[in-house]
Design a protein around this motif. Structure first.
Motif, PDB file in Angstrom:
ATOM      1  N   ASP A  43       0.838  -1.191   0.000  1.00  0.00           N
ATOM      2  CA  ASP A  43       0.000   0.000   0.000  1.00  0.00           C
ATOM      3  C   ASP A  43       0.875   1.244   0.000  1.00  0.00           C
ATOM      4  OD1 ASP A  43      -2.237  -1.611   0.116  1.00  0.00           O
ATOM      5  OD2 ASP A  43      -2.308  -1.572   2.313  1.00  0.00           O
ATOM      6  N   THR A  44       0.302   2.346  -0.454  1.00  0.00           N
ATOM      7  CA  THR A  44       1.028   3.601  -0.446  1.00  0.00           C
ATOM      8  C   THR A  44       1.178   4.114   0.983  1.00  0.00           C
ATOM      9  OG1 THR A  44      -0.987   4.869  -0.783  1.00  0.00           O
ATOM     10  CG2 THR A  44       0.221   4.193  -2.746  1.00  0.00           C
ATOM     11  N   LEU A  45       2.282   4.828   1.213  1.00  0.00           N
ATOM     12  CA  LEU A  45       2.539   5.441   2.512  1.00  0.00           C
ATOM     13  C   LEU A  45       2.295   6.935   2.410  1.00  0.00           C
ATOM     14  CD1 LEU A  45       5.861   3.665   3.572  1.00  0.00           C
ATOM     15  CD2 LEU A  45       3.527   3.082   4.234  1.00  0.00           C
ATOM     16  N   ALA A  46       1.739   7.498   3.453  1.00  0.00           N
ATOM     17  CA  ALA A  46       1.469   8.943   3.515  1.00  0.00           C
ATOM     18  C   ALA A  46       0.666   9.355   2.276  1.00  0.00           C
ATOM     19  CB  ALA A  46       2.780   9.710   3.651  1.00  0.00           C
ATOM     20  N   ASP A  47       0.956  10.519   1.729  1.00  0.00           N
ATOM     21  CA  ASP A  47       0.231  11.016   0.570  1.00  0.00           C
ATOM     22  C   ASP A  47       1.102  10.899  -0.677  1.00  0.00           C
ATOM     23  OD1 ASP A  47      -1.950  11.766   2.158  1.00  0.00           O
ATOM     24  OD2 ASP A  47      -1.008  13.684   2.659  1.00  0.00           O
ATOM     25  N   GLY A  48       0.486  10.986  -1.843  1.00  0.00           N
ATOM     26  CA  GLY A  48       1.241  11.090  -3.074  1.00  0.00           C
ATOM     27  C   GLY A  48       1.686   9.783  -3.684  1.00  0.00           C
ATOM     28  N   ASN A  49       1.026   8.668  -3.342  1.00  0.00           N
ATOM     29  CA  ASN A  49       1.344   7.383  -3.966  1.00  0.00           C
ATOM     30  C   ASN A  49       2.781   6.930  -3.715  1.00  0.00           C
ATOM     31  OD1 ASN A  49      -1.239   6.995  -5.121  1.00  0.00           O
ATOM     32  ND2 ASN A  49      -0.692   8.319  -6.831  1.00  0.00           N
ATOM     33  N   TYR A  50       3.277   7.162  -2.530  1.00  0.00           N
ATOM     34  CA  TYR A  50       4.606   6.670  -2.160  1.00  0.00           C
ATOM     35  C   TYR A  50       4.468   5.183  -1.884  1.00  0.00           C
ATOM     36  CZ  TYR A  50       9.265   6.777   0.004  1.00  0.00           C
ATOM     37  OH  TYR A  50      10.597   6.579   0.294  1.00  0.00           O
ATOM     38  N   THR A  51       4.975   4.356  -2.816  1.00  0.00           N
ATOM     39  CA  THR A  51       4.708   2.920  -2.807  1.00  0.00           C
ATOM     40  C   THR A  51       5.971   2.141  -2.479  1.00  0.00           C
ATOM     41  OG1 THR A  51       3.038   3.255  -4.524  1.00  0.00           O
ATOM     42  CG2 THR A  51       3.792   1.001  -4.142  1.00  0.00           C
ATOM     43  N   GLN A  52       5.922   1.349  -1.415  1.00  0.00           N
ATOM     44  CA  GLN A  52       7.090   0.563  -1.035  1.00  0.00           C
ATOM     45  C   GLN A  52       7.190  -0.712  -1.865  1.00  0.00           C
ATOM     46  OE1 GLN A  52       8.834   1.487   3.197  1.00  0.00           O
ATOM     47  NE2 GLN A  52       7.254  -0.049   3.340  1.00  0.00           N
ATOM     48  N   ALA A  53       8.455  -1.102  -2.119  1.00  0.00           N
ATOM     49  CA  ALA A  53       8.748  -2.345  -2.826  1.00  0.00           C
ATOM     50  C   ALA A  53       9.313  -3.346  -1.830  1.00  0.00           C
ATOM     51  CB  ALA A  53       9.756  -2.083  -3.936  1.00  0.00           C
ATOM     52  N   TYR A  54       8.984  -4.615  -2.036  1.00  0.00           N
ATOM     53  CA  TYR A  54       9.364  -5.668  -1.102  1.00  0.00           C
ATOM     54  C   TYR A  54      10.028  -6.840  -1.832  1.00  0.00           C
ATOM     55  CZ  TYR A  54       6.171  -3.277   2.090  1.00  0.00           C
ATOM     56  OH  TYR A  54       5.539  -2.335   2.873  1.00  0.00           O
ATOM     57  N   VAL A  55      10.951  -7.477  -1.137  1.00  0.00           N
ATOM     58  CA  VAL A  55      11.516  -8.759  -1.540  1.00  0.00           C
ATOM     59  C   VAL A  55      11.264  -9.732  -0.399  1.00  0.00           C
ATOM     60  CG1 VAL A  55      13.645 -10.024  -1.991  1.00  0.00           C
ATOM     61  CG2 VAL A  55      13.273  -7.827  -3.097  1.00  0.00           C
ATOM     62  N   ASP A  56      10.525 -10.794  -0.680  1.00  0.00           N
ATOM     63  CA  ASP A  56      10.171 -11.771   0.356  1.00  0.00           C
ATOM     64  C   ASP A  56       9.561 -11.108   1.581  1.00  0.00           C
ATOM     65  OD1 ASP A  56      11.057 -13.912  -1.192  1.00  0.00           O
ATOM     66  OD2 ASP A  56      13.106 -13.758  -0.429  1.00  0.00           O
ATOM     67  N   GLY A  57       8.720 -10.098   1.325  1.00  0.00           N
ATOM     68  CA  GLY A  57       8.019  -9.423   2.403  1.00  0.00           C
ATOM     69  C   GLY A  57       8.818  -8.382   3.156  1.00  0.00           C
ATOM     70  N   LYS A  58      10.054  -8.110   2.721  1.00  0.00           N
ATOM     71  CA  LYS A  58      10.907  -7.129   3.402  1.00  0.00           C
ATOM     72  C   LYS A  58      11.082  -5.894   2.521  1.00  0.00           C
ATOM     73  CE  LYS A  58      13.371 -10.625   6.071  1.00  0.00           C
ATOM     74  NZ  LYS A  58      14.682 -11.240   6.413  1.00  0.00           N
ATOM     75  N   ALA A  59      10.918  -4.716   3.118  1.00  0.00           N
ATOM     76  CA  ALA A  59      10.986  -3.463   2.371  1.00  0.00           C
ATOM     77  C   ALA A  59      12.401  -3.199   1.881  1.00  0.00           C
ATOM     78  CB  ALA A  59      10.519  -2.309   3.249  1.00  0.00           C
ATOM     79  N   VAL A  60      12.539  -2.894   0.571  1.00  0.00           N
ATOM     80  CA  VAL A  60      13.865  -2.679  -0.008  1.00  0.00           C
ATOM     81  C   VAL A  60      13.995  -1.337  -0.728  1.00  0.00           C
ATOM     82  CG1 VAL A  60      14.414  -5.130  -0.225  1.00  0.00           C
ATOM     83  CG2 VAL A  60      13.189  -3.977  -2.086  1.00  0.00           C
ATOM     84  N   ALA A  61      12.885  -0.660  -1.038  1.00  0.00           N
ATOM     85  CA  ALA A  61      12.942   0.606  -1.772  1.00  0.00           C
ATOM     86  C   ALA A  61      11.523   1.161  -1.851  1.00  0.00           C
ATOM     87  CB  ALA A  61      13.516   0.402  -3.175  1.00  0.00           C
ATOM     88  N   ALA A  62      11.386   2.296  -2.519  1.00  0.00           N
ATOM     89  CA  ALA A  62      10.061   2.864  -2.761  1.00  0.00           C
ATOM     90  C   ALA A  62      10.072   3.643  -4.063  1.00  0.00           C
ATOM     91  CB  ALA A  62       9.624   3.761  -1.611  1.00  0.00           C
ATOM     92  N   LEU A  63       8.913   3.724  -4.690  1.00  0.00           N
ATOM     93  CA  LEU A  63       8.723   4.477  -5.923  1.00  0.00           C
ATOM     94  C   LEU A  63       7.602   5.483  -5.703  1.00  0.00           C
ATOM     95  CD1 LEU A  63       8.709   1.517  -8.502  1.00  0.00           C
ATOM     96  CD2 LEU A  63      10.674   2.782  -7.627  1.00  0.00           C
ATOM     97  N   MET A  64       7.699   6.626  -6.417  1.00  0.00           N
ATOM     98  CA  MET A  64       6.668   7.659  -6.265  1.00  0.00           C
ATOM     99  C   MET A  64       6.602   8.510  -7.514  1.00  0.00           C
ATOM    100  SD  MET A  64       8.643  10.233  -3.639  1.00  0.00           S
ATOM    101  CE  MET A  64      10.377  10.636  -3.903  1.00  0.00           C
ATOM    102  N   PRO A  65       5.462   9.170  -7.747  1.00  0.00           N
ATOM    103  CA  PRO A  65       5.359  10.116  -8.859  1.00  0.00           C
ATOM    104  C   PRO A  65       6.002  11.442  -8.471  1.00  0.00           C
ATOM    105  CG  PRO A  65       3.305  10.057  -7.665  1.00  0.00           C
ATOM    106  CD  PRO A  65       4.197   9.031  -7.017  1.00  0.00           C
ATOM    107  N   PRO A  66       6.355  12.262  -9.455  1.00  0.00           N
ATOM    108  CA  PRO A  66       6.959  13.560  -9.125  1.00  0.00           C
ATOM    109  C   PRO A  66       5.936  14.504  -8.515  1.00  0.00           C
ATOM    110  CG  PRO A  66       6.578  13.392 -11.475  1.00  0.00           C
ATOM    111  CD  PRO A  66       6.249  12.047 -10.900  1.00  0.00           C
TER     112      PRO A  66
END
Length: 264
Positions: free
Chosen positions: A37-60
């Motif tokens: 799910d996105t975090l906070a506002d602005g579609n800040y989306t976390q990426a996971y490997v085997d259920g562990k957070a490794v990065a995040a992507l977001m729009p400008p």
């Protein structure tokens, strides 16, 4: 949750993309990421490997940087680190900003124009996995002003500096005690002048050559490699939106270890 990282240690990475769904497809297929799910506002989306957070992507957002990766360095006190950045000749792009309960962030640039983040953790401690396939592995400051970087980052984060003794390569390691935490590479004339200085983020893969083939088949551009060095087999690419990143397979190694000379 992971323990809080030592000050100056890379602790998180996120990226801004105009085509967020396209970036999720690209990195999801290449690195095996799933997305929460996105975090906070602005579609800040976390990426996971085997259920562990490794990065995040977001729009400008308004006035944000162009598509690309941002590496965050850990700080126990973002306000104090921001003050040190100013004092060392850096520029604050985003003043210390509380991000809900997750932590406090700063965006900054060194005197040579390399952008990076600072993260004071709250409930979000940073990487939950490192050096496993799909996770952060390493990062380097790519700069046309190496002397300024070699003065700035140690002043702000207390790094020791070791310089490679090879006259053909201007490369240094920043360390905290015995632990290297970041590299610094001079950008030569091989880099087109329109390419700005940047933090080069490496992600771990099982097979560098196979990962490069997959990445280029999905629209990435191979810039360098694959090449085998004592630390692994790596390649530098730009993704379909033009953001630079690197891949490394630590299981394939070769060549002699570089000789490093302690500078500070």
């Amino acid at each position: 949750m992971p323990a809080e990282a030592t000050e100056g240690t890379p602790c998180w990475a996120d990226a801004t993309f105009t085509d967020l769904e396209g970036a999720k497809r690209f990195y999801g297929e290449l690195l095996g990421w799933t997305f929460g799910d996105t975090l906070a506002d602005g579609n800040y989306t976390q990426a996971y490997v085997d259920g562990k957070a490794v990065a995040a992507l977001m729009p400008p957002g308004p006035g944000q940087m162009p598509p690309g990766w941002c590496l965050y360095l850990a700080s126990p006190d973002a306000e104090a680190t921001a003050s040190k950045i100013r004092g060392a000749g850096g520029t604050l792009l985003v003043e210390p900003m509380r991000v809900g309960e997750f932590g406090t962030m700063v965006l900054a640039a060194d005197p040579g124009g390399v952008t990076f983040g600072v993260w004071q953790p709250g409930t979000h401690k940073g990487f939950e996995a490192r050096t496993v396939p799909g996770a952060f592995n390493w990062a380097e400051v790519f700069t046309r002003a190496p002397e300024r970087a070699d003065a700035f980052f140690p002043e702000v984060f207390g790094y020791g500096v070791q310089r490679m003794t090879d006259d053909g390569v201007d490369f240094t390691l920043y360390d905290l005690g015995a632990d290297p935490v970041l590299g610094r590479m001079r950008m030569t004339d091989d880099f087109p002048p329109e390419v700005p200085p940047y933090m080069n983020v490496y992600f771990t893969v099982d097979d560098c050559d196979a990962a490069v083939e997959k990445a280029t088949s999905m629209g990435a551009t191979l810039r360098f490699g694959p090449m085998t060095i004592p630390f692994g087999r790596f390649a530098a690419l730009t993704d379909p939106e033009g953001a630079p990143f690197s891949l490394i397979d630590n299981g394939t190694t070769g060549g002699e270890m570089p000789t490093l000379e302690r500078v500070s």
